[in-house]
Structures are given as C-alpha cells and as structure tokens.
Motif scaffolding. Structure first.
Motif, PDB file in Angstrom:
ATOM      1  N   PHE A 115     -15.116   4.293 -26.353  1.00 47.80           N
ATOM      2  CA  PHE A 115     -14.623   5.664 -26.360  1.00 47.80           C
ATOM      3  C   PHE A 115     -14.243   6.111 -24.946  1.00 47.80           C
ATOM      4  N   ASN A 116     -13.538   5.244 -24.257  1.00 55.79           N
ATOM      5  CA  ASN A 116     -13.061   5.484 -22.891  1.00 55.79           C
ATOM      6  C   ASN A 116     -14.173   5.562 -21.854  1.00 55.79           C
ATOM      7  N   GLN A 117     -15.351   5.104 -22.192  1.00 57.98           N
ATOM      8  CA  GLN A 117     -16.473   5.051 -21.253  1.00 57.98           C
ATOM      9  C   GLN A 117     -16.756   3.579 -20.926  1.00 57.98           C
ATOM     10  N   VAL A 118     -15.732   2.906 -20.417  1.00 60.18           N
ATOM     11  CA  VAL A 118     -15.800   1.467 -20.194  1.00 60.18           C
ATOM     12  C   VAL A 118     -16.817   1.108 -19.110  1.00 60.18           C
ATOM     13  N   ALA A 119     -16.776   1.785 -17.986  1.00 67.35           N
ATOM     14  CA  ALA A 119     -17.661   1.431 -16.864  1.00 67.35           C
ATOM     15  C   ALA A 119     -19.141   1.534 -17.226  1.00 67.35           C
ATOM     16  N   PRO A 120     -19.610   2.666 -17.779  1.00 68.48           N
ATOM     17  CA  PRO A 120     -21.038   2.713 -18.105  1.00 68.48           C
ATOM     18  C   PRO A 120     -21.419   1.718 -19.211  1.00 68.48           C
ATOM     19  N   THR A 121     -20.506   1.477 -20.142  1.00 70.43           N
ATOM     20  CA  THR A 121     -20.798   0.512 -21.205  1.00 70.43           C
ATOM     21  C   THR A 121     -20.873  -0.893 -20.629  1.00 70.43           C
ATOM     22  N   ARG A 122     -19.971  -1.216 -19.712  1.00 74.28           N
ATOM     23  CA  ARG A 122     -20.001  -2.545 -19.097  1.00 74.28           C
ATOM     24  C   ARG A 122     -21.285  -2.740 -18.283  1.00 74.28           C
ATOM     25  N   THR A 123     -21.669  -1.715 -17.534  1.00 73.34           N
ATOM     26  CA  THR A 123     -22.903  -1.789 -16.748  1.00 73.34           C
ATOM     27  C   THR A 123     -24.099  -2.035 -17.673  1.00 73.34           C
TER      28      THR A 123
END
Length: 130
Positions: A115-123
C-alpha cells in the motif's frame, strides 16, 4: 463459487489471494478451494507495515469486505488496528508459516501488499529471522 478458478487454472501457474488478517481464515478457504478441485499453488496476500488508520481506510475502499467483517468480529484485532502507529504483520506471518506445514494446502508463498509503504515493509521483511 470456485468454478471460475477451476476454469482459470488451465491458463495460470499460481494464484494470489486478497489481503487477509487471519491464518485460520486462509486455511479454511484453502481447504474449500482444494476440495473444489483448484490445485494452483497459492500466494497468500497479507498487508505489510502500514499505518493502521490508512490500512483500514484503504481496506474499505479496496473492497476487503470479508477481512473487514472478520476484523469487526474480532474485538482484540479491531482494537489493535485502531491504535496509533503501524500495523505489524509479524504474528500473522508466523501463524501462516505454521498453517503452511500442511502441504495439502498448496501454500507457495506470501504476497506482501505494501500500500505504497515499501520502505517500512522491506525493513520489516529483512528483519525476520526465517
């Protein structure tokens, strides 16, 4: 209800589910799916690390009706989602891992909806020790 999926599997190599917040709901659906003759490997859709209020807002807009109904019935989950901060999918991920030990379910993997929260999801994903 699974007639269309049975027909589509002739031209597909896997399926991806909608976002869900409960491993047992995934399990129950997969049992019915397999009983109906759908054999495609399944990638289970889960939400990544997303601000809770944003996740609930998008869930309504994207038509995650069954998940929202489930959340509303589960007071503890509904309460968690209303807290400030981000939704953390860790416990769901490990619950799915436990369900996936039943190989008859044909779980092939996880599909992370960021849902466009790629960075926190990747972390978060990189922090898992799996």
């Amino acid at each position: 209800a699974f007639d269309l999926l049975r027909e589509k599997q002739k031209n597909a190599s896997y399926l991806v589910t909608q976002t869900c917040f409960d491993a047992m709901s995934f399990r129950d659906w997969l049992v019915r799916l397999r009983d109906a003759g759908v054999t495609l490997p399944a990638h289970l859709g889960i939400a990544g690390v997303v601000q809770r209020k944003e996740l609930l807002r998008m869930a309504g807009n994207l038509g995650f009706g069954a998940s929202i109904k489930f959340i509303n019935k589960q007071r503890s989950l509904a309460t968690k989602l209303m807290l400030p901060g981000a939704y953390d999918p860790t416990s769901l991920f490990f619950d799915i891992a436990e369900v996936a030990t039943d190989t008859s379910l044909g779980i092939a993997g996880i599909h992370l909806n960021t849902f466009n929260q790629v960075a926190p999801t990747r972390t978060w994903w990189e922090s898992l020790s799996v």
